[in-house]
Design a protein around this motif. Sequence first.
Motif, PDB file in Angstrom:
ATOM      1  N   LYS A 223       6.688   6.250  10.240  1.00 45.80           N
ATOM      2  CA  LYS A 223       6.556   6.658   8.842  1.00 45.80           C
ATOM      3  C   LYS A 223       7.506   5.861   7.959  1.00 45.80           C
ATOM      4  O   LYS A 223       7.106   5.352   6.906  1.00 45.80           O
ATOM      5  N   ALA A 224       8.745   5.721   8.387  1.00 44.31           N
ATOM      6  CA  ALA A 224       9.719   4.954   7.604  1.00 44.31           C
ATOM      7  C   ALA A 224       9.284   3.497   7.484  1.00 44.31           C
ATOM      8  O   ALA A 224       9.378   2.896   6.405  1.00 44.31           O
ATOM      9  N   ARG A 225       8.784   2.931   8.565  1.00 44.87           N
ATOM     10  CA  ARG A 225       8.313   1.530   8.553  1.00 44.87           C
ATOM     11  C   ARG A 225       7.103   1.384   7.633  1.00 44.87           C
ATOM     12  O   ARG A 225       7.018   0.427   6.872  1.00 44.87           O
ATOM     13  N   ALA A 226       6.179   2.331   7.695  1.00 43.39           N
ATOM     14  CA  ALA A 226       4.986   2.280   6.845  1.00 43.39           C
ATOM     15  C   ALA A 226       5.375   2.342   5.370  1.00 43.39           C
ATOM     16  O   ALA A 226       4.855   1.574   4.549  1.00 43.39           O
ATOM     17  N   GLU A 227       6.284   3.241   5.040  1.00 41.81           N
ATOM     18  CA  GLU A 227       6.721   3.348   3.639  1.00 41.81           C
ATOM     19  C   GLU A 227       7.435   2.090   3.175  1.00 41.81           C
ATOM     20  O   GLU A 227       7.240   1.642   2.042  1.00 41.81           O
ATOM     21  N   GLU A 228       8.238   1.496   4.059  1.00 44.04           N
ATOM     22  CA  GLU A 228       8.939   0.255   3.726  1.00 44.04           C
ATOM     23  C   GLU A 228       7.942  -0.880   3.489  1.00 44.04           C
ATOM     24  O   GLU A 228       8.067  -1.645   2.526  1.00 44.04           O
ATOM     25  N   LEU A 229       6.945  -0.998   4.346  1.00 42.31           N
ATOM     26  CA  LEU A 229       5.925  -2.039   4.196  1.00 42.31           C
ATOM     27  C   LEU A 229       5.107  -1.837   2.921  1.00 42.31           C
ATOM     28  O   LEU A 229       4.760  -2.795   2.240  1.00 42.31           O
ATOM     29  N   PHE A 230       4.799  -0.575   2.616  1.00 37.52           N
ATOM     30  CA  PHE A 230       4.036  -0.273   1.403  1.00 37.52           C
ATOM     31  C   PHE A 230       4.834  -0.684   0.157  1.00 37.52           C
ATOM     32  O   PHE A 230       4.302  -1.319  -0.751  1.00 37.52           O
ATOM     33  N   ARG A 231       6.116  -0.322   0.122  1.00 29.89           N
ATOM     34  CA  ARG A 231       6.964  -0.689  -1.018  1.00 29.89           C
ATOM     35  C   ARG A 231       7.101  -2.207  -1.145  1.00 29.89           C
ATOM     36  O   ARG A 231       7.191  -2.731  -2.246  1.00 29.89           O
ATOM     37  N   ALA A 232       7.099  -2.910   0.002  1.00 33.46           N
ATOM     38  CA  ALA A 232       7.220  -4.365  -0.011  1.00 33.46           C
ATOM     39  C   ALA A 232       5.906  -5.051  -0.398  1.00 33.46           C
ATOM     40  O   ALA A 232       5.888  -6.240  -0.658  1.00 33.46           O
ATOM     41  N   GLY A 233       4.817  -4.286  -0.422  1.00 35.97           N
ATOM     42  CA  GLY A 233       3.523  -4.842  -0.817  1.00 35.97           C
ATOM     43  C   GLY A 233       2.732  -5.453   0.324  1.00 35.97           C
ATOM     44  O   GLY A 233       1.715  -6.100   0.087  1.00 35.97           O
ATOM     45  N   ASP A 234       3.154  -5.270   1.553  1.00 36.72           N
ATOM     46  CA  ASP A 234       2.434  -5.782   2.722  1.00 36.72           C
ATOM     47  C   ASP A 234       1.407  -4.736   3.141  1.00 36.72           C
ATOM     48  O   ASP A 234       1.638  -3.933   4.042  1.00 36.72           O
ATOM     49  N   MET A 235       0.261  -4.753   2.469  1.00 39.99           N
ATOM     50  CA  MET A 235      -0.738  -3.699   2.659  1.00 39.99           C
ATOM     51  C   MET A 235      -1.416  -3.754   4.024  1.00 39.99           C
ATOM     52  O   MET A 235      -1.798  -2.719   4.557  1.00 39.99           O
ATOM     53  N   VAL A 236      -1.553  -4.932   4.602  1.00 39.79           N
ATOM     54  CA  VAL A 236      -2.187  -5.030   5.920  1.00 39.79           C
ATOM     55  C   VAL A 236      -1.313  -4.328   6.960  1.00 39.79           C
ATOM     56  O   VAL A 236      -1.783  -3.479   7.717  1.00 39.79           O
ATOM     57  N   ALA A 237      -0.030  -4.673   6.980  1.00 40.46           N
ATOM     58  CA  ALA A 237       0.884  -4.059   7.942  1.00 40.46           C
ATOM     59  C   ALA A 237       1.091  -2.581   7.625  1.00 40.46           C
ATOM     60  O   ALA A 237       1.192  -1.754   8.545  1.00 40.46           O
ATOM     61  N   ALA A 238       1.158  -2.222   6.338  1.00 44.34           N
ATOM     62  CA  ALA A 238       1.327  -0.816   5.956  1.00 44.34           C
ATOM     63  C   ALA A 238       0.112  -0.002   6.397  1.00 44.34           C
ATOM     64  O   ALA A 238       0.265   1.113   6.907  1.00 44.34           O
ATOM     65  N   ALA A 239      -1.085  -0.549   6.213  1.00 42.34           N
ATOM     66  CA  ALA A 239      -2.302   0.158   6.642  1.00 42.34           C
ATOM     67  C   ALA A 239      -2.284   0.379   8.151  1.00 42.34           C
ATOM     68  O   ALA A 239      -2.629   1.467   8.627  1.00 42.34           O
ATOM     69  N   ASP A 240      -1.860  -0.636   8.915  1.00 44.64           N
ATOM     70  CA  ASP A 240      -1.773  -0.469  10.367  1.00 44.64           C
ATOM     71  C   ASP A 240      -0.766   0.607  10.734  1.00 44.64           C
ATOM     72  O   ASP A 240      -1.013   1.423  11.623  1.00 44.64           O
ATOM     73  N   ALA A 241       0.373   0.614  10.054  1.00 41.26           N
ATOM     74  CA  ALA A 241       1.398   1.615  10.348  1.00 41.26           C
ATOM     75  C   ALA A 241       0.922   3.018   9.975  1.00 41.26           C
ATOM     76  O   ALA A 241       1.120   3.971  10.746  1.00 41.26           O
ATOM     77  N   TYR A 242       0.283   3.161   8.818  1.00 41.98           N
ATOM     78  CA  TYR A 242      -0.234   4.479   8.430  1.00 41.98           C
ATOM     79  C   TYR A 242      -1.375   4.910   9.344  1.00 41.98           C
ATOM     80  O   TYR A 242      -1.524   6.095   9.637  1.00 41.98           O
ATOM     81  N   ARG A 243      -2.184   3.962   9.807  1.00 41.70           N
ATOM     82  CA  ARG A 243      -3.265   4.297  10.736  1.00 41.70           C
ATOM     83  C   ARG A 243      -2.672   4.823  12.047  1.00 41.70           C
ATOM     84  O   ARG A 243      -3.137   5.827  12.588  1.00 41.70           O
ATOM     85  N   THR A 244      -1.623   4.162  12.527  1.00 41.12           N
ATOM     86  CA  THR A 244      -0.944   4.603  13.738  1.00 41.12           C
ATOM     87  C   THR A 244      -0.361   5.995  13.548  1.00 41.12           C
ATOM     88  O   THR A 244      -0.490   6.866  14.412  1.00 41.12           O
TER      89      THR A 244
END
Length: 184
Positions: free
Chosen positions: A48-69
Amino acid sequence: MPVVSSDEEKQVRFAGLGHSYLPGWRRHQRAGVWWFKQMDPTATSATKARAEELFRAGDMVAAADAYRTLAQAQPANAHAQRMLATCLISLKQFDEAVMAGKAAATLQPTDAEARYVVGYAQSAQGKYNDAIEELDAALYLAPNHLAAKQALIYCLMSAGAQVGPHDFRAAEQYFDRAHKLDPA
């Protein structure tokens, strides 16, 4: 029925069942076959922390993978589903965004933001009447939701333009309703 390949991984033949029936398992694809690996319960907070960090950084591909996980590990997590839908909208993957948004809205029916996300994705697909229903629901839940109001006006105008050449009265109703929402 799952075929066990090791203690940590299971190969799943779907047979009509979705991955949502495997809470606590993370999905990945290898050699064209979907595999599920059991997640450590403490890993979900890190995910969750990694997904939120990726989302804030604008890396939507990695954030989507993290939120999917995260959503697969915690199927009852409406926030993860909604954020997954938001990332997928940014990636223009509207079909999957609608499914994730609807899952979030089902899990938390009073979440206006989830209804807005579904409506936004449907409007991007050109499904204006479906989007109008979702955006109406979002505004019912949160009457001051400015983004939902703007999206609803856009959908009403677009739906009116679509039916205009064929049904003048229906187009007029859409346009009148849009004008009442934004009289300026």
